[in-house]
Design a protein around this motif. Structure first.
Motif, PDB file in Angstrom:
ATOM      1  N   MET A   1     -12.291 -40.000  30.718  1.00 19.40           N
ATOM      2  CA  MET A   1     -11.518 -41.187  29.507  1.00 19.40           C
ATOM      3  C   MET A   1     -10.333 -39.811  28.841  1.00 19.40           C
ATOM      4  O   MET A   1     -11.374 -38.770  28.217  1.00 19.40           O
ATOM      5  CB  MET A   1     -11.816 -41.924  28.566  1.00 19.40           C
ATOM      6  N   TYR A   2      -8.581 -40.305  28.278  1.00 16.42           N
ATOM      7  CA  TYR A   2      -8.308 -39.303  28.008  1.00 16.42           C
ATOM      8  C   TYR A   2      -7.503 -40.257  26.257  1.00 16.42           C
ATOM      9  O   TYR A   2      -7.510 -40.488  26.920  1.00 16.42           O
ATOM     10  CB  TYR A   2      -7.271 -39.307  28.167  1.00 16.42           C
ATOM     11  N   ASP A   3      -7.973 -39.322  25.298  1.00 10.83           N
ATOM     12  CA  ASP A   3      -7.548 -40.026  24.552  1.00 10.83           C
ATOM     13  C   ASP A   3      -6.437 -39.497  24.100  1.00 10.83           C
ATOM     14  O   ASP A   3      -7.283 -38.309  22.822  1.00 10.83           O
ATOM     15  CB  ASP A   3      -8.696 -40.276  23.413  1.00 10.83           C
ATOM     16  N   GLY A   4      -5.153 -39.397  24.137  1.00 15.89           N
ATOM     17  CA  GLY A   4      -4.271 -38.979  23.269  1.00 15.89           C
ATOM     18  C   GLY A   4      -4.053 -38.770  21.843  1.00 15.89           C
ATOM     19  O   GLY A   4      -3.879 -37.737  21.418  1.00 15.89           O
ATOM     20  N   ASP A   5      -4.954 -39.109  21.360  1.00 15.83           N
ATOM     21  CA  ASP A   5      -5.303 -39.112  19.049  1.00 15.83           C
ATOM     22  C   ASP A   5      -5.789 -37.835  19.282  1.00 15.83           C
ATOM     23  O   ASP A   5      -6.173 -37.641  18.043  1.00 15.83           O
ATOM     24  CB  ASP A   5      -5.168 -40.068  18.389  1.00 15.83           C
ATOM     25  N   GLU A   6      -6.973 -37.393  19.857  1.00 14.95           N
ATOM     26  CA  GLU A   6      -7.817 -35.915  20.038  1.00 14.95           C
ATOM     27  C   GLU A   6      -7.427 -35.384  19.397  1.00 14.95           C
ATOM     28  O   GLU A   6      -6.881 -34.786  19.725  1.00 14.95           O
ATOM     29  CB  GLU A   6      -9.010 -36.416  21.732  1.00 14.95           C
ATOM     30  N   LYS A   7      -8.365 -34.987  18.370  1.00 10.87           N
ATOM     31  CA  LYS A   7      -8.216 -33.463  17.609  1.00 10.87           C
ATOM     32  C   LYS A   7      -9.567 -33.082  18.113  1.00 10.87           C
ATOM     33  O   LYS A   7     -10.746 -32.831  17.460  1.00 10.87           O
ATOM     34  CB  LYS A   7      -7.929 -34.274  16.106  1.00 10.87           C
ATOM     35  N   PHE A   8      -8.884 -31.713  17.908  1.00  8.52           N
ATOM     36  CA  PHE A   8     -10.057 -30.566  18.169  1.00  8.52           C
ATOM     37  C   PHE A   8      -9.583 -30.004  17.069  1.00  8.52           C
ATOM     38  O   PHE A   8      -9.141 -29.916  15.879  1.00  8.52           O
ATOM     39  CB  PHE A   8      -9.414 -29.595  19.100  1.00  8.52           C
ATOM     40  N   LEU A   9     -11.695 -29.612  16.222  1.00  9.37           N
ATOM     41  CA  LEU A   9     -11.641 -28.457  15.004  1.00  9.37           C
ATOM     42  C   LEU A   9     -11.945 -27.835  15.450  1.00  9.37           C
ATOM     43  O   LEU A   9     -13.092 -27.287  16.602  1.00  9.37           O
ATOM     44  CB  LEU A   9     -12.754 -29.751  14.200  1.00  9.37           C
ATOM     45  N   ARG A  10     -11.926 -26.191  14.662  1.00  9.29           N
ATOM     46  CA  ARG A  10     -12.012 -25.042  15.057  1.00  9.29           C
ATOM     47  C   ARG A  10     -13.923 -24.916  14.094  1.00  9.29           C
ATOM     48  O   ARG A  10     -13.536 -25.969  13.193  1.00  9.29           O
ATOM     49  CB  ARG A  10     -11.148 -24.308  14.240  1.00  9.29           C
ATOM     50  N   ILE A  11     -14.367 -24.048  13.923  1.00 10.68           N
ATOM     51  CA  ILE A  11     -15.338 -24.144  13.731  1.00 10.68           C
ATOM     52  C   ILE A  11     -15.302 -23.867  12.224  1.00 10.68           C
ATOM     53  O   ILE A  11     -16.651 -24.842  11.106  1.00 10.68           O
ATOM     54  CB  ILE A  11     -16.028 -22.010  14.098  1.00 10.68           C
ATOM     55  N   LYS A  12     -14.582 -23.638  11.568  1.00  6.27           N
ATOM     56  CA  LYS A  12     -14.193 -23.300   9.890  1.00  6.27           C
ATOM     57  C   LYS A  12     -14.520 -25.487   9.024  1.00  6.27           C
ATOM     58  O   LYS A  12     -15.079 -25.480   8.673  1.00  6.27           O
ATOM     59  CB  LYS A  12     -13.287 -22.866   9.407  1.00  6.27           C
ATOM     60  N   ALA A  13     -13.935 -26.298  10.329  1.00  7.96           N
ATOM     61  CA  ALA A  13     -13.307 -27.081  10.055  1.00  7.96           C
ATOM     62  C   ALA A  13     -14.407 -28.252   9.994  1.00  7.96           C
ATOM     63  O   ALA A  13     -15.427 -28.836   9.695  1.00  7.96           O
ATOM     64  CB  ALA A  13     -12.221 -27.989  10.464  1.00  7.96           C
ATOM     65  N   ILE A  15     -17.986 -26.605  10.107  1.00  7.09           N
ATOM     66  CA  ILE A  15     -18.867 -26.183   8.836  1.00  7.09           C
ATOM     67  C   ILE A  15     -18.941 -27.384   7.738  1.00  7.09           C
ATOM     68  O   ILE A  15     -19.636 -27.396   7.194  1.00  7.09           O
ATOM     69  CB  ILE A  15     -18.444 -24.618   8.747  1.00  7.09           C
ATOM     70  N   GLU A  16     -16.890 -27.293   8.145  1.00  8.94           N
ATOM     71  CA  GLU A  16     -16.600 -28.186   6.758  1.00  8.94           C
ATOM     72  C   GLU A  16     -17.870 -30.268   6.698  1.00  8.94           C
ATOM     73  O   GLU A  16     -17.675 -30.471   4.840  1.00  8.94           O
ATOM     74  CB  GLU A  16     -15.723 -28.486   6.114  1.00  8.94           C
ATOM     75  N   LYS A  22     -23.299 -21.689   9.656  1.00  8.81           N
ATOM     76  CA  LYS A  22     -22.327 -21.134  11.751  1.00  8.81           C
ATOM     77  C   LYS A  22     -24.148 -21.691  12.272  1.00  8.81           C
ATOM     78  O   LYS A  22     -23.922 -21.466  13.561  1.00  8.81           O
ATOM     79  CB  LYS A  22     -21.428 -20.218  11.095  1.00  8.81           C
ATOM     80  N   ALA A  23     -24.960 -20.568  11.458  1.00  4.07           N
ATOM     81  CA  ALA A  23     -25.857 -20.211  13.111  1.00  4.07           C
ATOM     82  C   ALA A  23     -26.959 -21.622  12.643  1.00  4.07           C
ATOM     83  O   ALA A  23     -27.300 -21.636  14.070  1.00  4.07           O
ATOM     84  CB  ALA A  23     -26.255 -19.240  11.852  1.00  4.07           C
ATOM     85  N   SER A  24     -27.146 -22.391  12.139  1.00  6.54           N
ATOM     86  CA  SER A  24     -27.432 -23.793  12.154  1.00  6.54           C
ATOM     87  C   SER A  24     -26.760 -24.179  12.954  1.00  6.54           C
ATOM     88  O   SER A  24     -26.968 -24.616  14.332  1.00  6.54           O
ATOM     89  CB  SER A  24     -27.378 -24.394  11.269  1.00  6.54           C
ATOM     90  N   ILE A  25     -24.994 -24.810  13.438  1.00  3.56           N
ATOM     91  CA  ILE A  25     -24.549 -25.235  14.094  1.00  3.56           C
ATOM     92  C   ILE A  25     -24.254 -24.178  15.705  1.00  3.56           C
ATOM     93  O   ILE A  25     -24.917 -25.550  16.970  1.00  3.56           O
ATOM     94  CB  ILE A  25     -22.999 -24.997  14.291  1.00  3.56           C
ATOM     95  N   TYR A  26     -24.735 -23.510  15.460  1.00  8.27           N
ATOM     96  CA  TYR A  26     -25.030 -22.503  16.927  1.00  8.27           C
ATOM     97  C   TYR A  26     -26.600 -23.043  17.336  1.00  8.27           C
ATOM     98  O   TYR A  26     -26.804 -22.531  18.580  1.00  8.27           O
ATOM     99  CB  TYR A  26     -24.733 -21.007  17.625  1.00  8.27           C
ATOM    100  N   ARG A  27     -27.358 -22.821  16.495  1.00  5.74           N
ATOM    101  CA  ARG A  27     -28.869 -23.348  17.057  1.00  5.74           C
ATOM    102  C   ARG A  27     -28.732 -24.452  17.797  1.00  5.74           C
ATOM    103  O   ARG A  27     -29.890 -24.861  18.750  1.00  5.74           O
ATOM    104  CB  ARG A  27     -30.111 -22.414  16.158  1.00  5.74           C
ATOM    105  N   MET A  28     -28.599 -25.643  16.993  1.00  3.63           N
ATOM    106  CA  MET A  28     -28.518 -26.648  17.234  1.00  3.63           C
ATOM    107  C   MET A  28     -27.982 -27.043  19.186  1.00  3.63           C
ATOM    108  O   MET A  28     -28.473 -27.558  19.469  1.00  3.63           O
ATOM    109  CB  MET A  28     -27.987 -27.682  16.085  1.00  3.63           C
TER     110      MET A  28
END
Length: 65
Positions: A1-13, A15-16, A22-28
């Motif tokens: 399913m494609y959602d044309g409004d889907e946004k991608f977040l970079r790592i900084k966003a 984390i915010e 960052k380390a916890s995100i990659y561990r999870m």
């Protein structure tokens, strides 16, 4: 399913939004309890905003599908 409004977040966003380091995100991600990043370019990755939102609703019970 494609959602044309889907946004991608970079790592900084990610984390915010989550408040996780960052380390916890990659561990999870490795444990399967956080959404995996997706390749969005040759040298870049991002997380779907919808998946981050779903994780934030129930972080302790999230399982990557």
């Amino acid at each position: 399913m494609y959602d044309g409004d889907e946004k991608f977040l970079r790592i900084k966003a990610v984390i915010e939004r989550t408040g996780c380091p960052k380390a916890s995100i990659y561990r999870m991600i490795k444990e399967g309890s956080f959404p995996k990043q997706e390749r969005i370019g040759r040298r870049s990755v991002g997380w779907r905003a919808s998946r981050i939102a779903r994780w934030m609703e129930a972080p302790t019970s999230y399982q990557e599908v």
